[in-house]
Design a protein around this motif. Sequence first.
Motif, mmCIF file in Angstrom:
data_model
loop_
_atom_site.group_PDB
_atom_site.id
_atom_site.type_symbol
_atom_site.label_atom_id
_atom_site.label_comp_id
_atom_site.label_asym_id
_atom_site.label_seq_id
_atom_site.Cartn_x
_atom_site.Cartn_y
_atom_site.Cartn_z
ATOM 1 N N ILE A 27 -15.456 16.736 31.872
ATOM 2 C CA ILE A 27 -14.151 16.458 31.280
ATOM 3 C C ILE A 27 -13.725 15.015 31.545
ATOM 4 O O ILE A 27 -13.247 14.309 30.655
ATOM 5 C CB ILE A 27 -13.094 17.436 31.821
ATOM 6 N N TYR A 32 -14.447 11.594 24.132
ATOM 7 C CA TYR A 32 -14.278 12.457 22.974
ATOM 8 C C TYR A 32 -14.582 13.907 23.352
ATOM 9 O O TYR A 32 -15.513 14.183 24.111
ATOM 10 C CB TYR A 32 -15.192 12.019 21.828
ATOM 11 N N ARG A 33 -13.828 14.805 22.772
ATOM 12 C CA ARG A 33 -14.002 16.232 23.069
ATOM 13 C C ARG A 33 -15.182 16.818 22.307
ATOM 14 O O ARG A 33 -15.723 17.851 22.717
ATOM 15 C CB ARG A 33 -12.726 16.993 22.685
ATOM 16 N N HIS A 100 -7.457 16.790 18.852
ATOM 17 C CA HIS A 100 -8.714 17.536 18.906
ATOM 18 C C HIS A 100 -9.916 16.623 19.097
ATOM 19 O O HIS A 100 -10.985 17.099 19.493
ATOM 20 C CB HIS A 100 -8.901 18.358 17.620
ATOM 21 N N THR A 103 -10.171 13.370 24.479
ATOM 22 C CA THR A 103 -9.939 14.169 25.682
ATOM 23 C C THR A 103 -8.549 13.909 26.247
ATOM 24 O O THR A 103 -7.858 14.837 26.661
ATOM 25 C CB THR A 103 -10.997 13.830 26.755
ATOM 26 N N GLU A 289 -12.824 26.809 27.264
ATOM 27 C CA GLU A 289 -13.282 25.474 26.884
ATOM 28 C C GLU A 289 -13.867 25.491 25.471
ATOM 29 O O GLU A 289 -13.581 24.600 24.657
ATOM 30 C CB GLU A 289 -14.329 24.980 27.879
ATOM 31 N N HIS A 292 -11.027 25.788 22.902
ATOM 32 C CA HIS A 292 -10.256 24.556 22.717
ATOM 33 C C HIS A 292 -11.058 23.502 21.959
ATOM 34 O O HIS A 292 -10.479 22.745 21.168
ATOM 35 C CB HIS A 292 -9.807 24.005 24.067
ATOM 36 N N ASP A 293 -12.359 23.460 22.179
ATOM 37 C CA ASP A 293 -13.168 22.421 21.549
ATOM 38 C C ASP A 293 -13.557 22.751 20.113
ATOM 39 O O ASP A 293 -13.673 21.833 19.285
ATOM 40 C CB ASP A 293 -14.437 22.179 22.380
#
Length: 346
Positions: A27, A32-33, A100, A103, A289, A292-293
């Motif tokens: 994290i 970037y996620r 989105h 991070t 996780e 959310h991603d």
Amino acid sequence: MDIPFEDLARLLANMSGSEGRELLESISMQRYRLSRPVIGLIVLAYSLVFLLCVIGNILVLIVVIRTPRTRTITNYFILNLTISDLLVGIFCVPFTLVNHIFTENQFGDGLCKFTPLIQGVAIGASVFTLTAIALDRHRLIIHPTERKLTVKEAFGIITAIWIFSLTIMIPQVFIRRDEVIMILGHGMHICGEFWPSVEAKQIYSGFLFVLCYMGPLLLNACLYVKIGLTLWYKKPVVKTPMAAADAKKKRRVVKMLIMIVSHFALSWLPLYTCWMLDDFNALSVSHSETMHDYVYPAAHWLAFTNSVVNPIVYGYFNNHLRENFKNVISMKTVNNSTMNKTRETL
């Protein structure tokens, strides 16, 4: 409500040392996620929704404003629905997309509070307006001899809808903020909900779910079932061509409104499901996780398509509105004869 990282941090604290440290490092080191191909895909999808939402709803506003004879009570409510859809497109789609992708929070504390508030108010205004339309249709069709709403009363209802929507969403301003969370010595700006207790968060989430989604949809379903049975099975007292045409027009309007309510229910269901799973801690850390991603971006996108579909439905079910769409797009002036013929309601 969309990115409760404080819950993730709380769950991480309960994980085993190696597992928790590996996820924390992942994290803290990633800007970037998502991967670049996935980012490109969601940027394209969100951009398409943004353009169609803004253009479509602005067209509806222009068309109805330019044709005074379409300014009926139902149309005033639909204009209100159009305004709420436009707010979703302008204030929610771009900021949600950025959240989105990155991070860390990119917008500071002000927009951290403001964007979810606007989104919540717009959603509330949409669903309460749909309910107001259903109640108005119910009264006109089931009790046709009762007095109709006046324009002043309609504007009073619309004003009350916005005030009530703002009131129930105000807590977002106080529980959302941008905070710097230290992860392995690295400070990260996180926009999240910080409730005094888990119970308070769950009570508020359940309250919004019932008040802004499940309750209105059940009420609308009951009203439209009753309206539908009346229109399709109740025979007119006097059979005349005018009565038949009027009944056909009412059926068309009700079909349009049922389609709008149904799409609202289906498009927002995945996002409400994600919120409930998050807020009631129904997922493990790894599942949270993943949601959310990958699930949240798709659920938000599907919810925002509701603001794109509504103008399309209006045009499909109203021939005159469709013709006026063409005139606006081609930048032609609507002549007086066309305006005089535009008497149908949406």
